[in-house]
Design an enzyme around this catalytic site. Structure first.
Site, short mmCIF file in Angstrom:
data_model
loop_
_atom_site.label_atom_id
_atom_site.label_comp_id
_atom_site.label_asym_id
_atom_site.label_seq_id
_atom_site.Cartn_x
_atom_site.Cartn_y
_atom_site.Cartn_z
N LYS A 15 107.64 62.92 32.37
CA LYS A 15 107.57 64.37 32.26
C LYS A 15 108.44 64.96 33.36
CE LYS A 15 103.22 64.98 29.92
NZ LYS A 15 103.81 65.55 28.69
N ARG A 38 84.33 73.66 14.08
CA ARG A 38 83.04 74.32 14.35
C ARG A 38 83.12 75.83 14.20
NH1 ARG A 38 82.34 71.57 20.07
NH2 ARG A 38 84.45 72.37 19.99
N GLU A 66 110.95 64.08 28.85
CA GLU A 66 110.53 65.46 28.56
C GLU A 66 110.85 66.32 29.78
OE1 GLU A 66 106.48 65.43 26.23
OE2 GLU A 66 106.35 64.03 27.88
N LYS A 88 97.08 59.21 17.99
CA LYS A 88 96.80 58.86 19.38
C LYS A 88 95.92 59.93 20.03
CE LYS A 88 100.58 61.11 21.82
NZ LYS A 88 101.75 61.03 22.67
N ASP A 141 100.01 57.25 27.18
CA ASP A 141 100.37 58.34 26.28
C ASP A 141 101.69 58.08 25.55
OD1 ASP A 141 99.80 60.92 25.29
OD2 ASP A 141 101.35 61.77 26.58
N HIS A 147 104.66 55.02 21.33
CA HIS A 147 106.01 55.38 20.90
C HIS A 147 107.09 54.38 21.36
CE1 HIS A 147 103.95 58.98 19.88
NE2 HIS A 147 103.98 59.53 21.08
N HIS A 157 104.18 59.59 15.28
CA HIS A 157 105.15 60.45 14.60
C HIS A 157 106.60 60.06 14.90
CE1 HIS A 157 104.76 62.67 18.41
NE2 HIS A 157 105.97 63.06 18.17
N LYS A 172 110.62 59.86 12.24
CA LYS A 172 111.89 60.54 12.52
C LYS A 172 113.02 59.91 11.71
CE LYS A 172 110.77 62.30 17.08
NZ LYS A 172 111.05 63.71 16.88
P1 NAP Z 1 92.48 70.94 20.30
O1 NAP Z 1 93.50 72.02 20.30
O2 NAP Z 1 91.49 70.86 21.41
O3 NAP Z 1 91.69 71.05 18.90
C1 NAP Z 1 90.54 70.31 18.62
C2 NAP Z 1 90.03 70.73 17.26
O4 NAP Z 1 88.82 70.00 16.99
C3 NAP Z 1 89.67 72.19 17.14
O5 NAP Z 1 89.99 72.63 15.83
C4 NAP Z 1 88.16 72.20 17.34
O6 NAP Z 1 87.70 73.36 16.71
C5 NAP Z 1 87.79 70.92 16.61
N1 NAP Z 1 86.51 70.34 17.04
C6 NAP Z 1 86.14 69.94 18.27
N2 NAP Z 1 84.89 69.44 18.27
C7 NAP Z 1 84.46 69.51 16.98
C8 NAP Z 1 83.26 69.15 16.33
N3 NAP Z 1 82.23 68.62 17.00
N4 NAP Z 1 83.16 69.35 15.00
C9 NAP Z 1 84.20 69.89 14.30
N5 NAP Z 1 85.36 70.25 14.87
C10 NAP Z 1 85.49 70.07 16.20
O7 NAP Z 1 93.16 69.51 20.22
P2 NAP Z 1 94.57 69.13 19.55
O8 NAP Z 1 95.64 69.29 20.57
O9 NAP Z 1 94.72 69.81 18.26
O10 NAP Z 1 94.38 67.57 19.37
C11 NAP Z 1 93.45 66.98 18.49
C12 NAP Z 1 93.56 65.47 18.64
O11 NAP Z 1 94.89 65.06 18.28
C13 NAP Z 1 93.37 65.00 20.09
O12 NAP Z 1 92.74 63.73 20.09
C14 NAP Z 1 94.79 64.85 20.61
O13 NAP Z 1 94.89 63.90 21.64
C15 NAP Z 1 95.51 64.39 19.36
N6 NAP Z 1 96.94 64.72 19.36
C16 NAP Z 1 97.34 66.02 19.53
C17 NAP Z 1 98.69 66.30 19.50
C18 NAP Z 1 99.18 67.72 19.65
O14 NAP Z 1 100.39 67.93 19.51
N7 NAP Z 1 98.32 68.67 19.91
C19 NAP Z 1 99.64 65.28 19.32
C20 NAP Z 1 99.18 63.98 19.15
C21 NAP Z 1 97.84 63.71 19.18
P3 NAP Z 1 86.32 74.11 17.06
O15 NAP Z 1 86.30 74.32 18.53
O16 NAP Z 1 86.37 75.33 16.22
O17 NAP Z 1 85.28 73.16 16.60
#
Ligand code: NAP
Length: 499
Positions: free
Chosen positions: A348, A51, A219, A151, A238, A243, A181, A185
């Site tokens: 954790k 966004r 962790e 996930k 989680d 995993h 992921h 590995k």
């Molecule tokens: P995050 O940091 O909250 O990022 C969310 C992203 O989605 C941001 O780029 C946000 O950008 C965008 N977004 C949110 N609502 C939107 C909308 N309506 N339209 C377009 N873009 C939108 O979350 P994250 O940690 O990256 O995780 C993302 C997903 O991956 C989650 O479901 C999480 O559980 C999963 N995940 C994450 C990790 C990790 O290491 N972080 C690992 C495994 C799984 P804007 O605010 O600019 O829109």
């Protein structure tokens, strides 16, 4: 020996959620590394979407900072960074509205549908359905299109089915890449090579010769500033559902007929369906759930889970029935594994950051050496996934030198990582390009995800039904005493030392 770099066809990678944590820490660095290794064809492009109203230039700046922070200095090369950033574009888009999609289609501009196109949904699962629907509405899906999701794939069987349906209405199962992921590995794939490219292990790989298996994913971090978010999932959803069960499947599955993705996934599915159900009557003996209490973290004193949660929710006191630690004794009801338990634990704020699979073989049937030689210690195969990936087979040898027979325990290093030059690629690097190659071997199929929930749901329901106590463990330890008792009452111990 230098690694072989296999080129891939030209493609477009579109990352929804391009400004988020996953994109910043994992996806952009992983794609950059593939650039640096010369694996990206000249024509390939990356498009970020979120966004935030960013220009192309501003997004390139975001990506540059991500590389500066999350790529090791020795791997940062100005020419490669420039080449990578030049491929990057950005499209401001709220995926829940109709605005911007035509612009995205125009940007991707591929009227004949020749290019491989991968959409990575690095956004919350609630957006998977709406994005898939709009991609179809805007004619952005053809048979060269792939969808990558990660996930949480549901919080129970019902929601996982809904999610799979929402995506499945627009994409064929052969187009959906569900990332775990851990499967990317090196050591996890080495497990497949060890099992199925050697004659040595397979005849011993069963209940007759293996005493038990341990899988630990520990962790040292706590829930940090994401306590409220974490509280909706917890260790079981989680970590265990995906995993740990995926690792269990790879250890326990029958030899597949081929390396074909479905041949492997069929065998994994059979394992999941052979897991002995845990219900109200058996849950107390076979599971432990716990939350961390105040103790030691990697950098000193830390609060307990409930304090972390209260702080995050801005409340004086918090209550939660979410476990930050789970230990389980899983049984596989089939001919190969009857009587050989699989002990799983994850948590954790544990004593060390460590993920490993331990295959504990049975003792030799007869001790022929005298007391002075020492007692033979049973063989053990340890596959370390992190912090440093390694595969070690612990065996007994004669202690070299004069003085008669003295037995000595040594580890054979079977990881051979040092025979390859350079860094070990991150799991995402392999998986992101497997998507482009259309290779689903290391991705979870819909029925696997659902079968895993089918086993997990009754355990979580049983915790509530019998009101199983939520144990506590001091941060910086290996979990509550009940988790130690879970394995020790069977005459076994957790592997907290040998790598
Ligand atoms: P995050 O940091 O909250 O990022 C969310 C992203 O989605 C941001 O780029 C946000 O950008 C965008 N977004 C949110 N609502 C939107 C909308 N309506 N339209 C377009 N873009 C939108 O979350 P994250 O940690 O990256 O995780 C993302 C997903 O991956 C989650 O479901 C999480 O559980 C999963 N995940 C994450 C990790 C990790 O290491 N972080 C690992 C495994 C799984 P804007 O605010 O600019 O829109």
């Amino acid at each position: 020996m230098a690694r072989q770099i296999i080129p891939v066809d030209p493609f477009d990678y579109i990352i929804f959620g391009a400004t988020g944590d996953l994109a910043e820490r994992k996806l952009l660095p992983a794609l950059y590394h593939r650039e640096k290794d010369g694996q990206l064809p000249d024509e390939c492009r990356f498009v970020g979407a979120a966004r935030s109203k960013l220009s192309r230039k501003a997004y390139q700046g975001f990506a540059k900072s991500a590389l500066e922070e999350f790529v090791e200095e020795e791997d940062r090369d100005d020419t490669c960074i420039k080449r990578f950033l030049d491929r990057l574009d950005y499209m401001p888009l709220d995926v829940t509205t109709d605005d911007g999609w035509d612009d995205l289609a125009k940007m991707l501009n591929d009227p004949e549908g020749k290019r491989i196109r991968a959409f990575y949904l690095a956004v919350g699962p609630g957006l998977f359905g709406p994005i898939s629907e709009r991609l179809e509405q805007h004619d952005l899906i053809n048979d060269r299109t792939r969808l990558v999701i990660e996930k949480p794939l549901g919080r129970d069987l019902e929601s996982a089915r809904e999610l799979n349906e929402a995506v499945g209405e627009h994409f064929g199962e052969d187009q959906v890449f569900r990332i775990d992921h851990y499967l990317g590995k090196e050591t996890v794939q080495n497990l497949l090579a060890l099992r199925f490219a050697n004659h040595l292990f397979e005849p011993l790989w069963n209940a007759q010769h293996i005493d038990h298996v341990q899988i630990t994913v520990a962790e040292t971090v706590g829930v940090e500033d994401r306590a409220a978010y974490y509280d909706k999932s917890g260790a079981m959803r989680d970590m265990v559902q995906n995993h740990l069960l995926q690792l269990l499947c790879l250890v326990a599955m029958e030899p597949p007929a081929s390396g074909d993705a479905d041949a492997i996934r069929d065998e994994k599915l059979k394992v999941l369906r052979s897991l002995k159900p845990i219900d109200d009557k058996t849950v107390e003996d076979n599971t432990v759930r716990a939350q961390y209490a105040a103790g030691a973290g990697p950098n000193g004193k830390v609060d307990g889970y409930l304090e972390d949660l209260a702080r995050d929710a801005d409340e004086g006191e918090a209550f939660s029935s979410t476990a930050t630690f789970v230990a389980l004794k899983a049984q596989i009801d089939n001919w190969r594994w009857a009587g050989t338990p699989f002990y799983l634990r994850t948590g954790k704020r544990m004593a060390a950051r460590m993920s490993e699979i331990v295959i504990q073989f049975k003792p030799v049937p007869h001790a022929m050496f005298g007391e002075e030689a020492g007692k033979p210690v049973s063989n053990k195969l340890v596959l370390r996934l992190q912090p440093d990936e390694s595969v070690r087979q612990w065996i007994m040898i004669k202690d070299p030198g004069p003085g008669g027979m003295r037995l000595k325990r040594v580890a054979l290093d079977m990881s051979f990582a040092e025979t390859f030059d350079g860094r070990a690629p991150d799991a995402y690097e392999r998986l992101l390009l497997d998507v482009i190659r259309g290779n689903q071997t290391l991705f979870m199929r819909r029925d696997e995800v659902e079968a895993a929930w089918e086993w997990i749901d009754p355990i979580m329901a049983a915790w509530d039904d019998i009101n199983q106590p939520m144990r506590t463990y001091t941060a910086g330890t290996w979990g509550p005493s009940q988790a130690i008792a879970l394995i020790e009452r069977d005459g076994r111990t957790w592997n907290d030392g040998d790598a």
